[in-house]
Design a protein around this motif. Structure first.
Motif, PDB file in Angstrom:
ATOM      1  N   SER A 242      -4.625  13.303   8.153  1.00 54.01           N
ATOM      2  CA  SER A 242      -5.834  12.566   7.754  1.00 54.01           C
ATOM      3  C   SER A 242      -5.696  11.065   7.996  1.00 54.01           C
ATOM      4  O   SER A 242      -6.692  10.381   8.232  1.00 54.01           O
ATOM      5  CB  SER A 242      -6.153  12.831   6.285  1.00 54.01           C
ATOM      6  OG  SER A 242      -5.101  12.366   5.440  1.00 54.01           O
ATOM      7  N   GLY A 243      -4.460  10.549   7.954  1.00 47.41           N
ATOM      8  CA  GLY A 243      -4.262   9.121   8.184  1.00 47.41           C
ATOM      9  C   GLY A 243      -4.552   8.706   9.606  1.00 47.41           C
ATOM     10  O   GLY A 243      -4.778   7.515   9.884  1.00 47.41           O
ATOM     11  N   SER A 244      -4.547   9.660  10.536  1.00 50.86           N
ATOM     12  CA  SER A 244      -4.851   9.368  11.949  1.00 50.86           C
ATOM     13  C   SER A 244      -6.233   9.859  12.364  1.00 50.86           C
ATOM     14  O   SER A 244      -6.731   9.493  13.422  1.00 50.86           O
ATOM     15  CB  SER A 244      -3.803  10.027  12.860  1.00 50.86           C
ATOM     16  OG  SER A 244      -2.505   9.557  12.567  1.00 50.86           O
TER      17      SER A 244
ATOM     18  N   SER B 271      -9.876  13.385  -0.114  1.00 54.49           N
ATOM     19  CA  SER B 271      -9.908  13.236   1.339  1.00 54.49           C
ATOM     20  C   SER B 271     -10.040  14.581   2.033  1.00 54.49           C
ATOM     21  O   SER B 271     -10.835  14.732   2.968  1.00 54.49           O
ATOM     22  CB  SER B 271      -8.645  12.520   1.830  1.00 54.49           C
ATOM     23  OG  SER B 271      -8.606  11.188   1.385  1.00 54.49           O
ATOM     24  N   GLY B 272      -9.269  15.574   1.604  1.00 57.80           N
ATOM     25  CA  GLY B 272      -9.352  16.873   2.227  1.00 57.80           C
ATOM     26  C   GLY B 272     -10.744  17.470   2.136  1.00 57.80           C
ATOM     27  O   GLY B 272     -11.250  18.057   3.111  1.00 57.80           O
ATOM     28  N   CYS B 273     -11.382  17.327   0.989  1.00 48.31           N
ATOM     29  CA  CYS B 273     -12.753  17.831   0.842  1.00 48.31           C
ATOM     30  C   CYS B 273     -13.710  17.069   1.740  1.00 48.31           C
ATOM     31  O   CYS B 273     -14.608  17.661   2.369  1.00 48.31           O
ATOM     32  CB  CYS B 273     -13.185  17.751  -0.621  1.00 48.31           C
ATOM     33  SG  CYS B 273     -12.283  18.887  -1.701  1.00 48.31           S
ATOM     34  N   ASP B 274     -13.539  15.750   1.835  1.00 51.16           N
ATOM     35  CA  ASP B 274     -14.366  14.959   2.748  1.00 51.16           C
ATOM     36  C   ASP B 274     -14.240  15.453   4.186  1.00 51.16           C
ATOM     37  O   ASP B 274     -15.231  15.559   4.922  1.00 51.16           O
ATOM     38  CB  ASP B 274     -13.938  13.489   2.700  1.00 51.16           C
ATOM     39  CG  ASP B 274     -14.628  12.693   1.618  1.00 51.16           C
ATOM     40  OD1 ASP B 274     -15.507  13.237   0.932  1.00 51.16           O
ATOM     41  OD2 ASP B 274     -14.276  11.503   1.451  1.00 51.16           O
TER      42      ASP B 274
ATOM     43  N   GLY C 195       0.806  -1.216   0.000  1.00 51.48           N
ATOM     44  CA  GLY C 195       0.000   0.000   0.000  1.00 51.48           C
ATOM     45  C   GLY C 195       0.837   1.262   0.000  1.00 51.48           C
ATOM     46  O   GLY C 195       2.024   1.246   0.330  1.00 51.48           O
ATOM     47  N   HIS C 196       0.189   2.374  -0.363  1.00 51.75           N
ATOM     48  CA  HIS C 196       0.889   3.657  -0.405  1.00 51.75           C
ATOM     49  C   HIS C 196       0.123   4.731   0.364  1.00 51.75           C
ATOM     50  O   HIS C 196       0.338   5.926   0.163  1.00 51.75           O
ATOM     51  CB  HIS C 196       1.102   4.102  -1.860  1.00 51.75           C
ATOM     52  CG  HIS C 196      -0.152   4.216  -2.669  1.00 51.75           C
ATOM     53  ND1 HIS C 196      -0.924   5.355  -2.666  1.00 51.75           N
ATOM     54  CD2 HIS C 196      -0.774   3.332  -3.477  1.00 51.75           C
ATOM     55  CE1 HIS C 196      -1.967   5.173  -3.458  1.00 51.75           C
ATOM     56  NE2 HIS C 196      -1.912   3.960  -3.968  1.00 51.75           N
ATOM     57  N   LEU C 197      -0.748   4.300   1.290  1.00 51.79           N
ATOM     58  CA  LEU C 197      -1.557   5.255   2.044  1.00 51.79           C
ATOM     59  C   LEU C 197      -1.331   5.089   3.544  1.00 51.79           C
ATOM     60  O   LEU C 197      -2.272   5.093   4.341  1.00 51.79           O
ATOM     61  CB  LEU C 197      -3.046   5.071   1.722  1.00 51.79           C
ATOM     62  CG  LEU C 197      -3.455   5.272   0.264  1.00 51.79           C
ATOM     63  CD1 LEU C 197      -4.925   4.936   0.068  1.00 51.79           C
ATOM     64  CD2 LEU C 197      -3.168   6.696  -0.194  1.00 51.79           C
ATOM     65  N   TRP C 198      -0.071   4.959   3.947  1.00 51.49           N
ATOM     66  CA  TRP C 198       0.189   4.717   5.373  1.00 51.49           C
ATOM     67  C   TRP C 198       1.304   5.579   5.965  1.00 51.49           C
ATOM     68  O   TRP C 198       1.402   5.715   7.177  1.00 51.49           O
ATOM     69  CB  TRP C 198       0.518   3.244   5.604  1.00 51.49           C
ATOM     70  CG  TRP C 198       1.683   2.737   4.798  1.00 51.49           C
ATOM     71  CD1 TRP C 198       1.646   2.222   3.541  1.00 51.49           C
ATOM     72  CD2 TRP C 198       3.062   2.728   5.185  1.00 51.49           C
ATOM     73  NE1 TRP C 198       2.915   1.884   3.116  1.00 51.49           N
ATOM     74  CE2 TRP C 198       3.798   2.167   4.104  1.00 51.49           C
ATOM     75  CE3 TRP C 198       3.744   3.101   6.342  1.00 51.49           C
ATOM     76  CZ2 TRP C 198       5.185   2.001   4.150  1.00 51.49           C
ATOM     77  CZ3 TRP C 198       5.123   2.940   6.390  1.00 51.49           C
ATOM     78  CH2 TRP C 198       5.824   2.390   5.309  1.00 51.49           C
ATOM     79  N   ASP C 199       2.159   6.195   5.156  1.00 51.97           N
ATOM     80  CA  ASP C 199       3.249   7.021   5.676  1.00 51.97           C
ATOM     81  C   ASP C 199       2.900   8.491   5.440  1.00 51.97           C
ATOM     82  O   ASP C 199       3.065   9.006   4.339  1.00 51.97           O
ATOM     83  CB  ASP C 199       4.560   6.662   4.981  1.00 51.97           C
ATOM     84  CG  ASP C 199       5.741   7.408   5.574  1.00 51.97           C
ATOM     85  OD1 ASP C 199       5.828   7.487   6.805  1.00 51.97           O
ATOM     86  OD2 ASP C 199       6.567   7.921   4.797  1.00 51.97           O
ATOM     87  N   PRO C 200       2.418   9.199   6.467  1.00 53.43           N
ATOM     88  CA  PRO C 200       1.902  10.565   6.271  1.00 53.43           C
ATOM     89  C   PRO C 200       2.942  11.524   5.702  1.00 53.43           C
ATOM     90  O   PRO C 200       4.111  11.524   6.104  1.00 53.43           O
ATOM     91  CB  PRO C 200       1.486  10.990   7.680  1.00 53.43           C
ATOM     92  CG  PRO C 200       1.264   9.719   8.420  1.00 53.43           C
ATOM     93  CD  PRO C 200       2.268   8.751   7.861  1.00 53.43           C
ATOM     94  N   LYS C 201       2.487  12.354   4.780  1.00 53.39           N
ATOM     95  CA  LYS C 201       3.325  13.414   4.208  1.00 53.39           C
ATOM     96  C   LYS C 201       2.820  14.748   4.764  1.00 53.39           C
ATOM     97  O   LYS C 201       1.662  15.112   4.553  1.00 53.39           O
ATOM     98  CB  LYS C 201       3.228  13.398   2.686  1.00 53.39           C
ATOM     99  CG  LYS C 201       4.079  14.464   1.993  1.00 53.39           C
ATOM    100  CD  LYS C 201       3.751  14.546   0.513  1.00 53.39           C
ATOM    101  CE  LYS C 201       4.073  13.271  -0.218  1.00 53.39           C
ATOM    102  NZ  LYS C 201       3.787  13.379  -1.689  1.00 53.39           N
TER     103      LYS C 201
ATOM    104  N   TRP D  58      -4.153  18.035   8.551  1.00 52.70           N
ATOM    105  CA  TRP D  58      -3.393  17.858   7.311  1.00 52.70           C
ATOM    106  C   TRP D  58      -4.045  16.791   6.435  1.00 52.70           C
ATOM    107  O   TRP D  58      -4.189  15.642   6.863  1.00 52.70           O
ATOM    108  CB  TRP D  58      -1.958  17.433   7.616  1.00 52.70           C
ATOM    109  CG  TRP D  58      -1.146  18.398   8.415  1.00 52.70           C
ATOM    110  CD1 TRP D  58      -0.827  18.296   9.737  1.00 52.70           C
ATOM    111  CD2 TRP D  58      -0.537  19.605   7.941  1.00 52.70           C
ATOM    112  NE1 TRP D  58      -0.059  19.368  10.123  1.00 52.70           N
ATOM    113  CE2 TRP D  58       0.137  20.182   9.043  1.00 52.70           C
ATOM    114  CE3 TRP D  58      -0.502  20.246   6.710  1.00 52.70           C
ATOM    115  CZ2 TRP D  58       0.843  21.379   8.938  1.00 52.70           C
ATOM    116  CZ3 TRP D  58       0.206  21.438   6.594  1.00 52.70           C
ATOM    117  CH2 TRP D  58       0.867  21.996   7.696  1.00 52.70           C
ATOM    118  N   ALA D  59      -4.402  17.154   5.216  1.00 53.33           N
ATOM    119  CA  ALA D  59      -4.895  16.196   4.222  1.00 53.33           C
ATOM    120  C   ALA D  59      -3.964  16.294   3.019  1.00 53.33           C
ATOM    121  O   ALA D  59      -4.374  16.587   1.896  1.00 53.33           O
ATOM    122  CB  ALA D  59      -6.332  16.492   3.843  1.00 53.33           C
TER     123      ALA D  59
END
Length: 438
Positions: free
Chosen positions: A162-164, A184-187, A141-147, A311-312
């Protein structure tokens, strides 16, 4: 008998695992958590699919008919789990076992073969496993290390990525700044607004906003659109969106979309953000210039105090069990070919899901895994050293350096890969198959 390794038991991992198993391959799958489904267990509570139920499915395994058009997070999670149970994958997956290292097996002395991974890969795990596999499918996956961007100054309120984030109970105060305006940010801005908190959202780049439905039908399933080419669909979608949502300048502070088409610019599937902007619950802000305590200064010279910054801003693509020097990286992503499947300098190593063509994601994994199965067959037919497929594809295709890509472009890459593999198979009777365009 050759053995293969799948890393990860999210949607990409279980799809790859099943595709190989149903072709008779011996496969081990390692999952560092105690569950199937990956990020669908930990995403924010308000998450729903932005693609439709009937388009976002594993092959020959539809979502339940009583699901809504756009299932919520826990329904998607239950669907992925049911797929794994249906195919008996729980008995195969090694839960609670993280892969700690994946290293190429060295070529036999005197072979003269310098291809990385040509003789397989050594996989070690947190449980002490140390095994050699004929091929490894990376689906971590590529949706687990926050930027999180580096912003001058210090914000002394609460910050959360957003990941947390799960729901508004994770926030402090009632003045919330959401940074990032992707899906995600809009959500998240909508989630804040709908709980009657004060929401601002940083939008640095203009996007093409799209509704989820036209005429009450999920936008991917509007029947007449199938009669048009991708470029014609792009135009029609922009025209229909203009009718239903209006122009960008109808929303105070909204930047003009970048790119003349959906394919050339950013696309966001969310009309509730626009709804709450018109109702005064969400205010658009430009880029952040600096922090000063709880005060956020923006690039237009304005400033405002906030209690929480949410942060999103996306995630880093990371492969912690692989040496970064094995690949060429561009923009934080390894350079790949074959629709994001293979690196240019590594044989028998395959990425499943390290690309996100716009549109339904779950079908992508099965399509990729089928291509991998063809490559595996070609490697097995070539003997212990395998076939030089990575170099062959890299010599004939344009490199892929993105994750968020236009789906039509990705489908063209996959069709081209099918064509090149078929051509390679036809010439495999030669000792060195042609690397010229076919």
């Amino acid at each position: 008998m050759p053995r293969y390794c799948v890393i990860g038991a999210g949607a990409a991992g279980v799809s790859a695992l099943q595709q190989l198993r149903q072709r008779g391959h011996e496969v081990d799958c390692f999952e560092k958590t105690d569950r199937v489904g990956g990020h669908w267990h930990t995403d924010y509570d308000a998450l729903h699919l932005i693609t439709s139920r009937d388009m976002t499915t594993f092959e020959d395994f539809p979502m339940p008919a009583d699901y809504p058009h756009f299932p919520r997070r826990d329904q998607v999670r239950a669907y992925i789990e049911s797929y794994a149970r249906h195919h008996g994958l729980y008995e195969i997956i090694r839960f609670g076992t993280a892969v700690t290292s994946v290293e190429p097996v060295e070529a036999p002395e005197g072979s003269g073969d310098a291809r990385t991974g040509a003789y397989g890969w050594r996989v070690t795990t947190s449980a002490g496993d140390d095994e050699i596999y004929d091929g490894v499918l990376v689906a971590n996956g590529h949706l687990w290390d926050p930027k999180i961007p580096d912003v001058p100054g210090e914000f002394t309120g609460k910050t959360i990525h957003s990941g947390s984030y799960r729901n508004v109970s994770d926030l402090e105060g009632d003045r919330i700044l959401v940074v990032g305006a992707g899906n995600s940010g809009c959500d998240l801005a909508v989630d804040v607004a709908q709980h009657r908190l004060d929401a601002d959202i940083v939008i640095r780049h203009g996007s093409w906003f799209q509704p989820k439905t036209y005429f009450g039908v999920p936008r991917q399933q509007v029947p007449f659109l199938a009669d048009f080419s991708p470029s014609e669909q792009d135009l029609i979608n922009r025209l229909m969106s203009r009718l239903s949502l209006g122009e960008w300048n109808a929303y105070p502070g909204m930047p003009e979309p970048e790119g003349a088409t959906l394919a050339e610019g950013y696309a966001v599937v969310n009309d509730l953000l626009l709804y709450w902007i018109h109702h005064g619950r969400i205010t658009i802000r430009p880029a952040i210039d600096r922090f000063d305590g709880r005060t956020v200064h923006f690039t237009d010279g304005t400033a405002r105090d906030y209690d929480t910054v949410l942060w999103a801003t996306g995630f880093n693509a990371r492969l912690p069990f692989l040496d970064d020097d094995l690949f060429r990286w561009v923009g934080g992503v390894p350079v790949r070919y074959a629709g994001g499947i293979v690196a240019e300098a590594a044989e028998k190593l395959y990425f499943i899901g390290l690309i996100a063509p716009r549109g339904p994601q779950i079908p992508v994994y099965g399509i990729q895994a089928k291509i991998v199965a063809k490559m595996i067959e070609m490697h097995e037919q070539a003997g212990a050293q395998g076939a030089p497929l990575a170099g062959y594809l890299a010599s004939l295709q344009e490199p892929e350096t993105g994750i968020d890509v236009v789906r039509d472009r990705w489908l063209s890459q996959m069709a081209d890969t099918e064509r090149l593999l078929a051509a390679y198979a036809l010439s495999s009777g030669d000792s060195t198959p042609s690397l010229q365009p076919v």
